[in-house]
Write a protein that holds these residues in place. Sequence first.
Motif, PDB file in Angstrom:
ATOM      1  N   SER A  99       0.830  -1.206   0.000  1.00 59.17           N
ATOM      2  CA  SER A  99       0.000   0.000   0.000  1.00 59.17           C
ATOM      3  C   SER A  99       0.863   1.254   0.000  1.00 59.17           C
ATOM      4  CB  SER A  99      -0.930  -0.004   1.217  1.00 59.17           C
ATOM      5  OG  SER A  99      -0.175  -0.044   2.415  1.00 59.17           O
ATOM      6  N   GLU A 100       2.045   1.187   0.611  1.00 59.46           N
ATOM      7  CA  GLU A 100       2.945   2.346   0.637  1.00 59.46           C
ATOM      8  C   GLU A 100       3.389   2.720  -0.769  1.00 59.46           C
ATOM      9  OE1 GLU A 100       7.253   3.760   2.527  1.00 59.46           O
ATOM     10  OE2 GLU A 100       6.453   1.773   2.969  1.00 59.46           O
ATOM     11  N   ILE A 101       3.751   1.714  -1.564  1.00 64.22           N
ATOM     12  CA  ILE A 101       4.154   1.984  -2.941  1.00 64.22           C
ATOM     13  C   ILE A 101       2.958   2.482  -3.740  1.00 64.22           C
ATOM     14  CG2 ILE A 101       5.134   1.002  -5.050  1.00 64.22           C
ATOM     15  CD1 ILE A 101       6.476  -1.135  -3.261  1.00 64.22           C
ATOM     16  N   ALA A 102       1.809   1.842  -3.553  1.00 62.40           N
ATOM     17  CA  ALA A 102       0.610   2.214  -4.300  1.00 62.40           C
ATOM     18  C   ALA A 102       0.211   3.661  -4.045  1.00 62.40           C
ATOM     19  CB  ALA A 102      -0.541   1.278  -3.931  1.00 62.40           C
ATOM     20  N   GLN A 103       0.330   4.111  -2.806  1.00 60.43           N
ATOM     21  CA  GLN A 103      -0.080   5.469  -2.454  1.00 60.43           C
ATOM     22  C   GLN A 103       0.832   6.535  -3.050  1.00 60.43           C
ATOM     23  OE1 GLN A 103      -0.110   5.225   1.817  1.00 60.43           O
ATOM     24  NE2 GLN A 103      -1.650   3.590   1.764  1.00 60.43           N
ATOM     25  N   SER A 104       2.074   6.177  -3.347  1.00 56.06           N
ATOM     26  CA  SER A 104       3.039   7.183  -3.808  1.00 56.06           C
ATOM     27  C   SER A 104       3.456   7.013  -5.262  1.00 56.06           C
ATOM     28  CB  SER A 104       4.290   7.155  -2.918  1.00 56.06           C
ATOM     29  OG  SER A 104       4.918   5.874  -2.978  1.00 56.06           O
ATOM     30  N   MET A 105       3.012   5.941  -5.923  1.00 60.80           N
ATOM     31  CA  MET A 105       3.484   5.656  -7.284  1.00 60.80           C
ATOM     32  C   MET A 105       2.865   6.616  -8.298  1.00 60.80           C
ATOM     33  SD  MET A 105       3.569   2.042  -9.384  1.00 60.80           S
ATOM     34  CE  MET A 105       1.857   1.976  -9.903  1.00 60.80           C
ATOM     35  N   GLN A 106       3.704   7.417  -8.924  1.00 62.05           N
ATOM     36  CA  GLN A 106       3.252   8.342  -9.960  1.00 62.05           C
ATOM     37  C   GLN A 106       3.833   8.005 -11.324  1.00 62.05           C
ATOM     38  OE1 GLN A 106       3.572  12.483  -8.782  1.00 62.05           O
ATOM     39  NE2 GLN A 106       2.981  11.990  -6.687  1.00 62.05           N
TER      40      GLN A 106
END
Length: 322
Positions: A78-85
């Motif tokens: 979820s950490e990667i998903a929240q910040s992946m642009q």
Amino acid sequence: MSDTEENTEMPIPCVAVTSCDSEFKEEELIKQILNTKTLPEPVKQEDAVAWYPWTINNKYYTADVRLCAVPSTFQMSSEIAQSMQAFIAYFDSTAKDGLDKLQPWIPIVEDLAPEVLILVCDRVCDKGITRHQAQQWCLGHAFELVELNPQELPDEDDDFPESTGVKRIVQALNANVWTSVEMKDGHNQGFGLMSSLVASRHNNPRNCQDPPQSSSLPVEGSPPNEEAVHTEENPNRGTQEDTVVDAMTDLDIQELANLTAGDADVDNFERLFTKLKEMKDKASSLPHEQRKVHAEKVAKAFWMAIGGDEDEIDGLSSGEES
């Protein structure tokens, strides 16, 4: 103070980098993007996932970004998903099933919808994945194809050759509007929508602290629930995404206006052509019926951006609402 108020700070945006070729690791591509032979110390590491620091620094802005090596979908969090642009995927073009190995990533990418999507290989291969096959795949999934060592280089006689290889990857990442952006003095004019763009991204359900139940983030042995994706989708999501698209279009238009009004040097002229191509590529991804409306909106907004009078272009639209 509530938990919601305490967690209003946006995470540092990341570029998720993966490789579906066992002979080519994610870190190798990250080294090329950073233009270094030795990777810096990761700011964070969890098992096989590592976050490497990168500060994008161009004449318009600076932005702190993390290049995140993610070997497989099972390392997504979820950490990667929240910040992946941005999402960059390397594949083995010499293997006929090279593109098939990307399939597990498609539901995740479609769900998170990062702004930059790049498909990378060493070079297309007639005995493996041909240029036509790679380009068709990219068209179907809204990616851009980049060959690190293309066999066909741009014509040297071309006054404005297209960028290739890792240079093109870096260029595409520089063209993105990162949530961590800090505009430089002298380049704030015309970027007044930056705050609204960041706010729109921050309010988007994809960026909330707890991913929605419909998230395609994989749990080993459990396929994504496609029905839930459609039935539980936030009804305001379309409006929020339209706001982001409109804000990015306005930023593109303003940059065009600034380039048109700027110094008539070669660098400026080259950037103008590059920007026009970027905007054309973005428009080409729209459904056919939306392209004309989009073109009229861009033309009108550009006219206003360079100081034109709205009265002079009234009545020029096709009659569709812009």
